[in-house]
Design a protein around this motif. Structure first.
Motif, PDB file in Angstrom:
ATOM      1  N   GLU A 199      -1.660  -4.162   1.866  1.00 24.55           N
ATOM      2  CA  GLU A 199      -1.557  -4.466   0.439  1.00 24.55           C
ATOM      3  C   GLU A 199      -2.914  -4.340  -0.257  1.00 24.55           C
ATOM      4  OE1 GLU A 199      -0.155  -8.207  -2.435  1.00 24.55           O
ATOM      5  OE2 GLU A 199      -0.013  -8.343  -0.247  1.00 24.55           O
TER       6      GLU A 199
ATOM      7  N   SER B 142      -4.093  -0.538  -0.247  1.00 26.56           N
ATOM      8  CA  SER B 142      -3.298   0.276  -1.177  1.00 26.56           C
ATOM      9  C   SER B 142      -3.585  -0.107  -2.630  1.00 26.56           C
ATOM     10  CB  SER B 142      -1.805   0.122  -0.868  1.00 26.56           C
ATOM     11  OG  SER B 142      -1.419  -1.237  -0.920  1.00 26.56           O
TER      12      SER B 142
ATOM     13  N   HIS C  62      -6.840   1.551  -3.437  1.00 29.47           N
ATOM     14  CA  HIS C  62      -6.622   2.996  -3.539  1.00 29.47           C
ATOM     15  C   HIS C  62      -5.942   3.352  -4.860  1.00 29.47           C
ATOM     16  CE1 HIS C  62      -6.168   7.038  -1.780  1.00 29.47           C
ATOM     17  NE2 HIS C  62      -4.986   7.056  -2.376  1.00 29.47           N
TER      18      HIS C  62
ATOM     19  N   LEU D 205      -0.516   6.395  -4.201  1.00 33.08           N
ATOM     20  CA  LEU D 205      -0.226   5.541  -3.051  1.00 33.08           C
ATOM     21  C   LEU D 205      -0.903   6.102  -1.803  1.00 33.08           C
ATOM     22  CD1 LEU D 205       1.385   3.140  -1.850  1.00 33.08           C
ATOM     23  CD2 LEU D 205       3.268   4.744  -1.454  1.00 33.08           C
ATOM     24  N   ILE D 206      -1.602   5.251  -1.100  1.00 34.46           N
ATOM     25  CA  ILE D 206      -2.243   5.668   0.149  1.00 34.46           C
ATOM     26  C   ILE D 206      -1.171   5.823   1.231  1.00 34.46           C
ATOM     27  CG2 ILE D 206      -2.680   3.290   0.918  1.00 34.46           C
ATOM     28  CD1 ILE D 206      -5.338   4.297   2.085  1.00 34.46           C
ATOM     29  N   SER D 207      -1.325   6.803   2.080  1.00 34.23           N
ATOM     30  CA  SER D 207      -0.338   7.053   3.127  1.00 34.23           C
ATOM     31  C   SER D 207      -0.644   6.208   4.359  1.00 34.23           C
ATOM     32  CB  SER D 207      -0.333   8.531   3.511  1.00 34.23           C
ATOM     33  OG  SER D 207      -1.550   8.897   4.145  1.00 34.23           O
TER      34      SER D 207
ATOM     35  N   ILE E 169      -4.335   5.084   6.338  1.00 34.95           N
ATOM     36  CA  ILE E 169      -4.679   3.721   6.747  1.00 34.95           C
ATOM     37  C   ILE E 169      -5.010   3.679   8.233  1.00 34.95           C
ATOM     38  CG2 ILE E 169      -3.777   1.379   7.002  1.00 34.95           C
ATOM     39  CD1 ILE E 169      -2.175   1.792   4.480  1.00 34.95           C
TER      40      ILE E 169
ATOM     41  N   TYR F  53       3.770  -1.293   7.061  1.00 34.88           N
ATOM     42  CA  TYR F  53       3.354  -0.466   5.921  1.00 34.88           C
ATOM     43  C   TYR F  53       4.299  -0.646   4.735  1.00 34.88           C
ATOM     44  CZ  TYR F  53       2.481   3.729   3.118  1.00 34.88           C
ATOM     45  OH  TYR F  53       2.228   4.594   2.084  1.00 34.88           O
TER      46      TYR F  53
ATOM     47  N   VAL G 215       3.392  -2.295   1.068  1.00 35.57           N
ATOM     48  CA  VAL G 215       3.599  -1.568  -0.191  1.00 35.57           C
ATOM     49  C   VAL G 215       4.523  -2.357  -1.120  1.00 35.57           C
ATOM     50  CG1 VAL G 215       4.573   0.530  -1.204  1.00 35.57           C
ATOM     51  CG2 VAL G 215       3.139   0.685   0.848  1.00 35.57           C
TER      52      VAL G 215
END
Length: 298
Positions: free
Chosen positions: A137, A140, A143, A150-152, A156, A195, A199
């Motif tokens: 959290e 992201s 980022h 959105l970071i993948s 990460i 993940y 998110v």
């Protein structure tokens, strides 16, 4: 059976039939027997596993606390005069969190991560508090502030590869050698469930950032956040109830965060010119409370 041991009497225990001097006492047990040695090794193994579990629980709590502090810091970015200072400070905090994750990776080296997953994903009062989820959290959120994207999960996980040199110091650049494990490489993979849950929690932070931005006169951020949340919600909708139970439970909260942001965007578009900028945050706070009361949350 004698009358003495009839109805209402007590039967003698089997060892009472033996003379006292013929009973086998614990001190007569041979401590060097194979059975006793085997049980001692079992005891040591269970004690070591329990100690490792407790260390992981403490590390998970530290990761959760530091990740939350990073999120609180990033929320100051809406009112801070210099955004770069906040981002730099948040990166330092996240590096500290990664050091804790590095310790977790060392503890789990050679172990089955799923055996200790509950140690780093503790459930308190039916609320999942996972250090990894909080880290996802926080990362992201940072980022999104930087890139509005959105970071993948792969990005990460790349940050969670740690190598150490011969002197024991951590090296940020991971080795690509096939025998890198001999030179001290540890990694900890974020699971797809962690993940997704991270998110999903991110959407609540974005909703708060949206309201704070409006209060500071920023009318562009709410529309950017609304578009982003719509894309995230569409992605979660594809999963629906087919995914893990925790993910489907977060879908309702995600939908509410999206509704609040869209309500703010609607008010800005329709009544933005009627409301002074310094009063926008108060207006949206009242509207948010009304939505919560209508849906029976507050």
């Amino acid at each position: 059976m004698s009358n003495k041991e009839g109805s209402g009497g007590f039967r003698k225990r089997k060892h009472d039939n033996f003379p006292h001097n013929q009973r086998r006492e614990g001190k007569d047990v041979n401590s060097s027997s194979p059975v006793m040695l085997a049980f001692k090794s079992f005891q040591q193994e269970l004690d070591a596993r329990h100690d490792k579990y407790e260390r992981l629980v403490k590390l998970s709590r530290d990761i959760t606390v530091e990740s939350k502090r990073t999120i609180f810091l990033l929320h100051r970015i809406t009112s801070a005069p210099d955004m770069e200072d906040i981002l730099t400070e948040s990166e330092i905090k996240l590096d500290g969190v990664r050091q804790k994750i590095f310790q977790v990776a060392q503890e789990l080296s050679g172990e089955d991560m799923h055996q200790f997953h509950r140690a780093i994903t503790t459930v308190i009062f039916f609320v999942t508090l996972s250090g990894l989820q909080e880290y996802v959290e926080a990362v992201s959120f940072q980022h999104f502030i930087k890139t509005r994207s959105l970071i993948s999960m792969d990005e990460i996980n790349k940050q969670l590869i740690f190598t150490t040199e011969d002197n024991g110091k951590e090296n940020k650049t991971p080795s690509s050698d096939a025998q890198d494990k001999q030179f001290g490489t540890w990694r900890l993979r974020v699971t797809p469930v962690d993940y997704l849950l991270g998110v999903a929690d991110l959407t609540g932070e974005l909703m708060r950032m949206c309201i704070n931005s409006v209060g500071n006169g920023d009318i562009d951020t709410p529309f950017e956040v609304s578009q982003f949340l719509r894309q995230v919600y569409d992605g979660f909708s594809f999963i629906g109830n087919t995914g893990p139970y925790e993910v489907s439970k977060k879908l309702y909260t995600l939908k509410q965060s999206l509704a609040k942001v869209e309500n703010a965007c609607y008010a800005l578009k329709v009544r933005g010119s009627e409301i002074p900028k310094h009063m926008l945050a108060d207006v949206f706070s009242v509207k948010t409370e009304m939505i919560d009361q209508e849906e029976g949350i507050s």
